[in-house]
Design an enzyme around this catalytic site. Structure first.
Site, PDB file in Angstrom:
ATOM      1  N   HIS A   1       0.805  -1.183   0.096  1.00 60.66           N
ATOM      2  CA  HIS A   1      -0.250   0.051  -0.104  1.00 60.66           C
ATOM      3  C   HIS A   1       1.343   0.972   0.055  1.00 60.66           C
ATOM      4  CE1 HIS A   1      -3.125   2.974   1.737  1.00 60.66           C
ATOM      5  NE2 HIS A   1      -3.845   2.144   1.451  1.00 60.66           N
TER       6      HIS A   1
ATOM      7  N   ASP B   1       3.029  -4.486   7.761  1.00 58.79           N
ATOM      8  CA  ASP B   1       1.836  -3.243   7.277  1.00 58.79           C
ATOM      9  C   ASP B   1       0.590  -4.254   8.008  1.00 58.79           C
ATOM     10  OD1 ASP B   1      -0.413  -2.849   6.674  1.00 58.79           O
ATOM     11  OD2 ASP B   1       0.052  -1.769   5.330  1.00 58.79           O
TER      12      ASP B   1
ATOM     13  N   GLN C   1      -4.273  -4.960   6.887  1.00 60.91           N
ATOM     14  CA  GLN C   1      -5.612  -5.636   6.608  1.00 60.91           C
ATOM     15  C   GLN C   1      -5.526  -6.555   7.291  1.00 60.91           C
ATOM     16  OE1 GLN C   1      -8.043  -4.556   4.681  1.00 60.91           O
ATOM     17  NE2 GLN C   1      -7.073  -2.929   3.801  1.00 60.91           N
TER      18      GLN C   1
ATOM     19  N   LYS D   1     -10.427  -0.205  10.544  1.00 65.51           N
ATOM     20  CA  LYS D   1     -10.245  -0.911   9.414  1.00 65.51           C
ATOM     21  C   LYS D   1     -10.768  -2.552  10.251  1.00 65.51           C
ATOM     22  CE  LYS D   1      -7.177   0.485   6.337  1.00 65.51           C
ATOM     23  NZ  LYS D   1      -7.506   0.274   4.852  1.00 65.51           N
TER      24      LYS D   1
ATOM     25  N   CYS E   1      -4.702   2.608  -3.745  1.00 66.38           N
ATOM     26  CA  CYS E   1      -3.641   3.111  -3.240  1.00 66.38           C
ATOM     27  C   CYS E   1      -2.600   1.948  -3.326  1.00 66.38           C
ATOM     28  CB  CYS E   1      -3.699   3.879  -1.496  1.00 66.38           C
ATOM     29  SG  CYS E   1      -5.005   4.903  -1.148  1.00 66.38           S
TER      30      CYS E   1
END
Ligand SMILES: Cc1ncc(COP(=O)(O)O)c(C=O)c1O
Ligand SMILES: Cc1ncc(COP(=O)(O)O)c(C=O)c1O
Lengths: 418, 157, 418, 157
Positions: free
Chosen positions: A134, A211, A214, A237, A375
């Site tokens: 991302h 990261d 998600q 999220k 993104c």
């Protein structure tokens, strides 16, 4: 809840169906249709438990945290720090000092790039990322490379949108001073084999930032088991409020880092002759924090724990398999991102209909998806496309949602038929 | 004001005469020039700081103790009571007092045979004032650090 | 509402009394007494309008902003950008591009220090601040001085806690590359004569950042009239949520500044060859913003506008005058901060009672004040005290609150009498 | 599905045959090598970009126009219709079209005598789709920038 469940007809087998009523946003009509929300990868809907935790806090317990001796300030501090404790146990951090509240994943990555990497990088050093990151896990590294003369190196992905793990491992060497990698890709859904990758990075003492934006909403995450140095996530999220997220960092790493932003709360003593910084985690939390946001995130964690991440993972992977199969039946569909291990997300194209047009038509049928580059422009460039339509799942989605999606896609086909 | 009169008792429990006396006239206040051990205690949330000085003899007995710093009545009285308590104790039994005081202030029941709180029981009024418990524990954490000769300031977090 | 009003007895004259019922937190008992909240300088209480704007948004309209074609995303974007428009008109910025959403004042100051000052400062340059600044308007400048070799210079204050304006003006010269100054001091309440100061700074082309955290809740603020280059504020001090604030910057200045944090939304195009940054205001808003926070801040602005800042200012100055007079009657009180022009705040000491003990006793009587150094240690050092007790007012306070404060102080005196 | 049938009409209003035709077969698509003026249009929120090329003669008449870029049906059709409209116009009357189209898409009534929207009226279906209005205006903002020879990309914000 057995291996055959995917072969059965529509009923959801995981027992999660009832939780839809916990989410007020899902109980509305959009353009005359009941809402089908398939955009949780962009931002998830908060359950009532989160909305009311925030509202109750604001109505009865709000005051500035820390330093306060009065009752409201004490209550606010307990609630804020209690959210930190919950987050610690949710991702299994070793101590509460390892949980830094940030605005979200983006700020967490920037903090590490600026406080951990910038002071030590020099020309010849490398930062290794992947082609599926991302922008939030690309641009902060581009910036710090520009500031220090280090080089940004990119591990490739294949035609299914999977990381070429072997090639990444071959790129690991002494020059690499940071590996920054998504747990799950937001554009493709691919799950990266972090344990294998991190154990290889250890051979060269390469710090690893994951990261996790998600991943956390969709599967159990244990930062000690992953053995990553940093893990970044966003509250919005994972069914929490906007404006709050977490940087997990190993205590020894965080301890050695200089503070990033300066201001109230991150100092012990200020004089014009010099300033003594506070200890962890406060050293990295300059200024009044997002107190209600942290409390809302704590409530979201409580909600997720009450259901159980393992159950959520099982439920979602079942719906994802169904969604991929149903989409694949549509004439003219092109699935983007078909990795062997995936979570939550399916990107696709239909005929030569531009994703924005698909998005508009689906919205008109009450089906909310995201369209565009998500993104993740390098992913789009990899597939030589300007963007995709993306349907993404969360614990509240079911097979009916998938059916509504495919029905609406057929309407789009009809409108655009030559 | 009448309805709240019983509550006022809690304030009196916190600010007992013994506490106020020690806060006004702290014992063993000041630097101990020939200290063998010292440590700083910091409450990062309110910014209170104090230093505890100890003179520990070879046989492990604390022959002298003092403290420095500015703070509220609770933290000063607690430090003052601490110095009175530990002078003459071995470091081991001083550490048992640390355990006992921290447990008492956290509202935990410790084996009463273990340690006699004595005067220190006066600190227990703080239990009804959760935002002040750290004031009462600060000196004791510093004592613990001093005995262990920690270079890092002890904190109440 | 005339000059004699201060001489009248208790009734509040400004017509603001009724608004207390807009604030649910004020309608509670603390330790058996109805709450008297005198800690708004640390953080203010949100009115129901703010709480429900946030809750309604979360329950019905939440989605990620920008880039979305579906209905919820459109609604969220409109609401978020609508809050920016409201903020623009509230402080009378010239364009909406001049309103950057940040976490709060602290982040806004850090942004300017890192993006505006850091790239241009060199040894010999100076940053001028005042002795009454909050740590958030000191530490970021100390950090950037350390990073660049520039020097931090401090304008003095007098025994009343007033800026020595003449001395500050004498400190202005070509070497000063930033003047960073509070509009209103949070520890002392002093209002600084910004127009005089800024017009003097203009003679040397010195950029001026105003820390407005303690001004916006209490008086009309017009950034164009002030002619400052930057103005920073926090939502949670003006009846909005935590985790949201604003950096106002003149468009030409912001345009010339490089972005600070990198990530989603602040870019137009990302490739591994390089990245094109987005235009204002997005260039400075990396990552998913605090959408619900901005919406709550917009609602707070709407609430303030519905009452009128001029009326609020008049009401508060009347209550402040009453509070100062009543406190002054108490034997053994020492007022800290007695500037001729003041807003909202009164710091004090009573006998030799430590402020924390005062705070506890007052809290026991239901009166919430803040005690300690108020993140303004240099002010404490100036007065040679470790801290103060601070009572701070907002639009919802009245004379009864002041009476409850003084009554409780008498109880403290009784407990601590020798 | 039946209850929503009338709503489907809105979709048809948006995706009229004329729009779909121009989207599928954009007119004057590609770079204009001998352009005198050009400008880029960017929608910062969705990332769509296109370029408008003009050949403006000394007498102020636009003798040729083209566009490049990729986008949704609405933005491509709008750009295609734009090129058809402006070829042969003076820059002044092209600018009146810019005003008229932007006003029509914003739902404002402009003096109808001013400018005949003609085919461009087909773009008005977008008014029911507020999140798509910017797609329809992008090319027109770029046209405006090209006529004024702006070096900065035109944006829809
Ligand atoms: C004058 C002043 N400046 C800056 C700040 C910092 O604001 P925040 O903590 O919301 O970033 C405060 C409040 O804490 C303040 O009173
Ligand atoms: C994989 C990934 N990383 C980072 C981010 C950035 O998160 P945020 O915008 O909450 O900072 C996102 C979401 O936008 C994401 O999906």
């Amino acid at each position: 809840m057995n291996e055959h469940s995917q072969k059965l007809a529509k009923p959801v087998t995981s027992g999660l169906r009832d939780c839809r009523s916990d989410f007020p946003a899902l109980d509305q009509e959009v353009n005359g249709h009941s809402l089908v929300y398939l955009d949780s990868a962009a931002s998830s809907q908060p359950p009532s438990a989160v909305i009311s935790a925030v509202a109750e806090y604001q109505a009865h317990d709000h005051a500035n945290v820390h330093r306060g001796v009065h009752t409201l300030s004490h209550r606010a501090t307990e609630a804020y720090e209690g959210a930190r404790d919950r987050a610690q146990s949710f991702i299994n951090a070793n101590t509460r000092n390892e949980i830094i509240f940030t605005r979200g994943t983006t700020e967490a990555v920037n903090l590490v790039a600026q406080s951990f990497s910038r002071p030590t990088l020099k020309p010849g050093d490398r930062i290794l990322i992947t082609h599926m990151e991302h922008h939030s896990n690309i641009v902060p590294w581009q910036q710090v490379c520009e500031q220090t003369g280090a080089e940004l190196v990119v591990a490739p992905i294949d035609g299914k949108g999977q990381l070429k793990t072997d090639e990444l491992i071959a790129q690991l060497d002494e020059r690499v001073r940071m590996l920054a990698i998504a747990h799950v890709s937001n554009a493709l859904g691919s799950i990266n084999p972090l344990r294998e990758i991190i154990s290889n990075a250890r051979r060269f003492d390469i710090p690893v930032l994951v990261d996790g934006a998600q991943a956390v909403p969709h599967m159990p995450v244990d930062v000690q088991e992953l053995d990553c140095d940093f893990y970044a996530l966003s509250g919005h999220k994972m069914f929490g409020p906007t404006g709050i997220g977490i940087l997990y960092g190993k205590e020894a790493k965080l301890d050695a880092m200089p503070p990033w932003q300066g201001g109230g709360d991150m100092i012990l003593e200020v004089s014009f002759a010099g300033t003594t910084y506070n200890e962890l985690p406060y050293k990295f939390e300059a200024g009044t924090p997002n107190i209600s946001g942290a409390i809302g995130l704590g409530a979201a964690i409580g909600y997720l724990e009450s259901i159980g991440m393992a159950l959520i993972e099982r439920h979602e992977s079942e719906i994802l398999a169904y969604m991929m199969a149903e989409l694949d039946k549509i004439d003219g569909i092109r699935l983007i991102g078909t990795a062997d291990k995936k979570a939550s997300v399916q990107s696709f194209l239909l005929d030569d209909i531009h994703p924005h047009d698909l998005g508009t038509i689906l919205d008109h049928k009450g089906v909310a998806i995201r369209t565009g580059h998500h993104c993740a422009m390098p992913v789009m460039e990899h597939f030589s496309i300007p963007g995709t339509a993306r349907a993404s799942l969360a614990l509240y989605n079911n097979r009916d949602d998938v059916d509504r999606l495919t029905e609406a896609l057929l309407v789009a086909k009809k409108i655009f038929k030559k | 004001m009448t309805a709240a009169a019983p509550l006022q008792e809690e304030l009196r429990e916190l600010y007992r005469d013994l506490i106020l006396d020690h806060a006004r006239s702290p014992r063993h206040f000041g630097k101990l020039d020939d200290a063998s051990n010292r440590a700083e205690g910091i409450n990062p949330l309110c910014g209170d700081k104090l230093k505890v000085y100890l003179k520990i003899k070879d046989d492990g007995v604390i022959s002298d103790a003092s403290f420095e710093g500015s703070g509220c009545a609770i933290s000063v009285a607690s430090a003052s009571l601490l110095t009175e308590t530990v002078i003459g104790l071995t470091t081991d039994s001083a550490l048992s007092y640390v355990d006992a005081v921290l447990a008492a202030l956290a509202g935990q029941q410790k084996d009463p045979a273990d340690v006699q709180l004595g005067k220190l029981a006066a600190l227990q009024g703080v239990r009804e004032f959760p935002s002040r418990v750290k004031c009462a524990t600060l000196a004791w954490r510093a004592l613990n650090a001093a005995i262990h000769d920690d270079k890092q300031p002890a904190t109440t977090e």
